[in-house]
Each structure stands twice: as C-alpha cells, then as structure tokens.
Design a protein around this motif. Structure first.
Motif, mmCIF file in Angstrom:
data_model
loop_
_atom_site.group_PDB
_atom_site.id
_atom_site.type_symbol
_atom_site.label_atom_id
_atom_site.label_comp_id
_atom_site.label_asym_id
_atom_site.label_seq_id
_atom_site.Cartn_x
_atom_site.Cartn_y
_atom_site.Cartn_z
ATOM 1 N N PRO A 26 65.809 -32.333 35.450
ATOM 2 C CA PRO A 26 64.790 -32.019 34.443
ATOM 3 C C PRO A 26 64.176 -30.628 34.571
ATOM 4 O O PRO A 26 63.801 -30.029 33.570
ATOM 5 N N TRP A 27 64.067 -30.136 35.796
ATOM 6 C CA TRP A 27 63.428 -28.827 35.982
ATOM 7 C C TRP A 27 64.425 -27.693 35.775
ATOM 8 O O TRP A 27 64.031 -26.545 35.651
ATOM 9 N N ARG A 28 65.713 -27.976 35.739
ATOM 10 C CA ARG A 28 66.729 -26.947 35.532
ATOM 11 C C ARG A 28 67.141 -26.818 34.068
ATOM 12 O O ARG A 28 67.429 -25.728 33.593
ATOM 13 N N LYS A 29 67.187 -27.928 33.367
ATOM 14 C CA LYS A 29 67.833 -27.949 32.065
ATOM 15 C C LYS A 29 67.164 -27.086 31.000
ATOM 16 O O LYS A 29 67.852 -26.566 30.127
ATOM 17 N N PRO A 30 65.827 -26.923 31.022
ATOM 18 C CA PRO A 30 65.237 -26.089 29.958
ATOM 19 C C PRO A 30 65.819 -24.686 29.880
ATOM 20 O O PRO A 30 65.768 -24.051 28.833
ATOM 21 N N TRP A 31 66.373 -24.197 30.999
ATOM 22 C CA TRP A 31 66.906 -22.832 30.999
ATOM 23 C C TRP A 31 68.402 -22.769 30.717
ATOM 24 O O TRP A 31 68.974 -21.699 30.690
ATOM 25 N N SER A 32 69.033 -23.913 30.515
ATOM 26 C CA SER A 32 70.492 -23.919 30.373
ATOM 27 C C SER A 32 70.935 -23.809 28.923
ATOM 28 O O SER A 32 72.114 -23.804 28.631
ATOM 29 N N GLY A 33 69.972 -23.717 28.015
ATOM 30 C CA GLY A 33 70.316 -23.713 26.601
ATOM 31 C C GLY A 33 70.477 -22.336 25.992
ATOM 32 O O GLY A 33 70.301 -22.169 24.800
ATOM 33 N N GLY A 34 70.775 -21.339 26.798
ATOM 34 C CA GLY A 34 71.010 -19.998 26.269
ATOM 35 C C GLY A 34 69.722 -19.261 25.981
ATOM 36 O O GLY A 34 68.887 -19.074 26.853
ATOM 37 N N GLU A 35 69.518 -18.862 24.729
ATOM 38 C CA GLU A 35 68.405 -17.992 24.382
ATOM 39 C C GLU A 35 67.115 -18.738 24.039
ATOM 40 O O GLU A 35 66.116 -18.132 23.730
ATOM 41 N N GLN A 36 67.170 -20.074 24.035
ATOM 42 C CA GLN A 36 65.956 -20.811 23.684
ATOM 43 C C GLN A 36 64.863 -20.556 24.707
ATOM 44 O O GLN A 36 65.087 -20.559 25.906
ATOM 45 N N GLY A 37 63.657 -20.347 24.229
ATOM 46 C CA GLY A 37 62.545 -20.084 25.116
ATOM 47 C C GLY A 37 62.082 -21.328 25.834
ATOM 48 O O GLY A 37 62.409 -22.454 25.457
ATOM 49 N N VAL A 38 61.309 -21.123 26.895
ATOM 50 C CA VAL A 38 60.791 -22.226 27.698
ATOM 51 C C VAL A 38 59.301 -22.037 27.882
ATOM 52 O O VAL A 38 58.825 -20.923 28.090
ATOM 53 N N SER A 39 58.551 -23.122 27.802
ATOM 54 C CA SER A 39 57.115 -23.040 28.043
ATOM 55 C C SER A 39 56.646 -24.346 28.662
ATOM 56 O O SER A 39 57.384 -25.333 28.685
ATOM 57 N N PHE A 40 55.416 -24.344 29.170
ATOM 58 C CA PHE A 40 54.845 -25.598 29.630
ATOM 59 C C PHE A 40 54.589 -26.499 28.432
ATOM 60 O O PHE A 40 54.128 -26.034 27.389
ATOM 61 N N PRO A 41 54.889 -27.789 28.548
ATOM 62 C CA PRO A 41 54.515 -28.717 27.483
ATOM 63 C C PRO A 41 52.996 -28.718 27.320
ATOM 64 O O PRO A 41 52.261 -28.686 28.313
ATOM 65 N N LEU A 42 52.538 -28.755 26.086
ATOM 66 C CA LEU A 42 51.105 -28.664 25.791
ATOM 67 C C LEU A 42 50.588 -29.931 25.118
ATOM 68 O O LEU A 42 51.256 -30.507 24.260
ATOM 69 N N ARG A 43 49.367 -30.321 25.481
ATOM 70 C CA ARG A 43 48.704 -31.431 24.811
ATOM 71 C C ARG A 43 48.256 -31.004 23.419
ATOM 72 O O ARG A 43 48.339 -29.835 23.061
ATOM 73 N N SER A 44 47.706 -31.949 22.677
ATOM 74 C CA SER A 44 47.266 -31.656 21.310
ATOM 75 C C SER A 44 46.176 -30.592 21.275
ATOM 76 O O SER A 44 46.055 -29.844 20.314
ATOM 77 N N ASN A 45 45.384 -30.488 22.366
ATOM 78 C CA ASN A 45 44.303 -29.509 22.415
ATOM 79 C C ASN A 45 44.739 -28.176 23.027
ATOM 80 O O ASN A 45 43.917 -27.292 23.262
ATOM 81 N N GLY A 46 46.044 -28.037 23.293
ATOM 82 C CA GLY A 46 46.564 -26.795 23.853
ATOM 83 C C GLY A 46 46.558 -26.730 25.363
ATOM 84 O O GLY A 46 47.059 -25.770 25.950
ATOM 85 N N GLU A 47 46.017 -27.751 26.019
ATOM 86 C CA GLU A 47 45.975 -27.776 27.484
ATOM 87 C C GLU A 47 47.361 -28.111 28.033
ATOM 88 O O GLU A 47 48.014 -29.050 27.565
ATOM 89 N N PRO A 48 47.842 -27.372 29.033
ATOM 90 C CA PRO A 48 49.178 -27.653 29.579
ATOM 91 C C PRO A 48 49.215 -28.984 30.329
ATOM 92 O O PRO A 48 48.259 -29.357 31.019
ATOM 93 N N TYR A 49 50.320 -29.703 30.187
ATOM 94 C CA TYR A 49 50.557 -30.866 31.040
ATOM 95 C C TYR A 49 50.814 -30.366 32.456
ATOM 96 O O TYR A 49 51.123 -29.191 32.672
ATOM 97 N N ARG A 50 50.727 -31.280 33.429
ATOM 98 C CA ARG A 50 50.869 -30.887 34.816
ATOM 99 C C ARG A 50 51.782 -31.859 35.560
ATOM 100 O O ARG A 50 52.009 -32.987 35.126
ATOM 101 N N GLY A 51 52.272 -31.405 36.710
ATOM 102 C CA GLY A 51 53.007 -32.279 37.617
ATOM 103 C C GLY A 51 54.197 -32.978 36.987
ATOM 104 O O GLY A 51 55.022 -32.373 36.302
#
Length: 301
Positions: A26-51
């Motif tokens: 799970p921690w590797r795959k976001p970067w394996s899709g070529g040019e697609q950007g990666v970011s922290f998943p965000l809650r509805s209020n814009g706060e990043p999820y954690r852990g």
C-alpha cells in the motif's frame, strides 16, 4: 457477522496481506502509476488522515483508480449538497477513541478503542465543489543535480549527513551519522533524496529522539524498523514532492508478510511509528526555521 464480532485489526491486516501477496504494498503503489500525483488522503474538512488510514486509503485509491485526495462519509457528502453515485462501494478507515468504564475499584478509567467507519472518494461523489476534484501534482523531475531547496530541508532536520565514495547508504547508530554516497552516483537526484528520506527516518529512532530502537529491540526488530523506515520515507516524500526509492529485496517483503500474519496489530504499529517519524522530522525543520527567523529578527532589530 455481527458488528460486535467485527475485528478491525484483523480486517485491515488481511487487506494489506492480500495486497502485498498480489505485489501491491500500500505504501509503494501510489508511486507506481507513472505521472499521477500523490498526496496524503484528506478528510472532508481538509485535515490529513494519519497512520494506518493513510495506507488504507492509498490502497483503495490505487485499486479503484481514484485521483482525488478527498474522502467523505455518506452523511458528509449529503450535508454538502452532494450525493454518492449509485452502486459505489465505500472504503474502510479506522477511528480511534476512548470510552469511560468503571474498574474493579469503582474508578472511572478511559479504555481505548478502534472501530471501522466507511468513506467515499470525491471521485465517487457528484455535486461537490470543484476544489475537491483537483488532482495532486506529480513528483518533481529533479534531474541529476542537487536541489538547493531539498538540500536546505535535510540540513534543517538536524541530522548529520556524511558523504564519501563508499557505495552504501545507511544510518550509523553508534556515531549518530547518516552516510550517503555522492549524489552523482545515483541515476537521478530523485533516487538520492528518496534514499536520504529513508535513512532520515531511521535517524529518528535513536534514544535521544523517538527511542524506537529501545522500544522495539527483540529479534524481529530489524525487519520492523525497515518497514517503519520505508513507510516513513513515503510519508515524508509526499510532503517534499519527491518520489521515494524502493530497493528492498523480496526477503524483506517476505519478512514483513510473516510479521503481519503472526500479529494483526503489527502494521498498525509500523504505520504509527512511521507517522511519528515523519512528524518529528517536519517539526525539527519547523523549529529550525523558527529559530533562524528569530535570530534574523534580533539582528535586524
């Protein structure tokens, strides 16, 4: 299955094991899709999820091709005047909290708990504000030369980085020094900084920092520490806009799978420790920035 029988730790661990056995960490795959950007998943209020929730939502986004960083409960989407498209499946995240219980002495004590709840990516929802559908920027192309901005960031972390011709990158716990080969020996600067982020995560484990080596010191600790460093490097790389480096052997992955199968809470601990490491590094940089700003102000005064 009755709700009371649902084991969130086993559920999450099973999902991650299944993904890893299919070759999708799970921690590797976001970067394996070529040019697609990666970011922290965000809650509805814009706060990043954690852990652990970061890993779970990265995994869900990859599996389903979601590009937005934003996630909502069914109710949150409705409150914003939007609606989840018919037939869309939710993703699991974990909520932590405490509940008061009376112990044998009649005293109220706080008992920690973890429970599952369900969220939908913005790509599964119609009617949201356009800002929720914005895609993250792809990792920067750093070429083959040192990047001044990143050099300054790692310097402000407080870590001592030693560079020699020795073709190995490692953290020397005894000397409390990170060793790196010259940046020119890497195929691209991206690989250099991704590797440095990994070693910097190791650096946070020393006794005078997060005491991770002291707290996890049994025979399985080495594999656990490598897992923490890899996840931590991914979390740090998202903040820096660089692509982390994945060069661990199949033996490491097999070791991680074994640990997860033996202990349903192992991945939760690894994700938590990785989050602490990334937070520690960012806070160290922020403190250094604040100190320099204060000194500059004093000189100007």
């Amino acid at each position: 299955m009755a709700k009371s029988d649902f084991d969130i730790y086993q559920h999450v661990t099973n999902q991650i094991i299944e993904a890893m056995e299919a070759g999708v960490s799970p921690w590797r795959k976001p970067w394996s899709g070529g040019e697609q950007g990666v970011s922290f998943p965000l809650r509805s209020n814009g706060e990043p999820y954690r852990g652990i929730n970061v890993l779970m939502l990265w995994l869900a986004a990859h599996a389903n091709g979601f590009g937005s960083a934003h996630w909502f409960t069914f109710k949150q989407a409705k409150e914003l005047g939007a609606h989840v498209r018919k037939g869309q499946k939710s993703s699991t995240v974990v909520k932590y909290g405490t509940v008061e219980r009376e112990n044998d002495d009649g005293e109220a004590v706080a008992i920690p708990y973890a429970r599952a709840y369900r969220v939908f990516n913005a790509d599964q929802i119609e009617g949201l504000a356009e800002e929720f559908y914005i895609r993250p920027e792809p990792p920067r192309d750093l070429g083959t030369e040192a990047d001044p901005e990143l050099e300054a960031f790692f310097a402000r972390s407080g870590a001592t980085v030693e560079t020699t011709d020795k073709p190995q990158a490692f953290y020397d716990l005894r000397r409390d020094v990170i060793h790196m080969p010259p940046i020119g020996t890497f195929h691209a600067a991206q690989g250099y900084y991704g590797t440095l982020a990994h070693e910097l995560t190791h650096w946070t484990g020393a006794d005078k920092r997060l005491e991770r080596f002291k707290r996890f010191n049994d025979r399985k600790a080495y594999a656990f520490e490598e897992l923490v460093a890899e996840i931590g490097a991914c979390m740090l790389s998202v903040r820096l806009g660089v692509q982390p480096t994945f060069d661990q052997s199949a033996a490491y992955v097999e070791g991680w799978l074994k640990a997860l199968k033996e202990d349903k809470r192992a991945i939760f601990r690894a994700a938590s420790e990785a989050q602490k490491a990334a937070d520690f590094i960012m806070q160290s940089v922020d403190r250094d920035d604040a100190t320099k700003a204060k000194e500059t102000g004093a000189i100007a005064a």
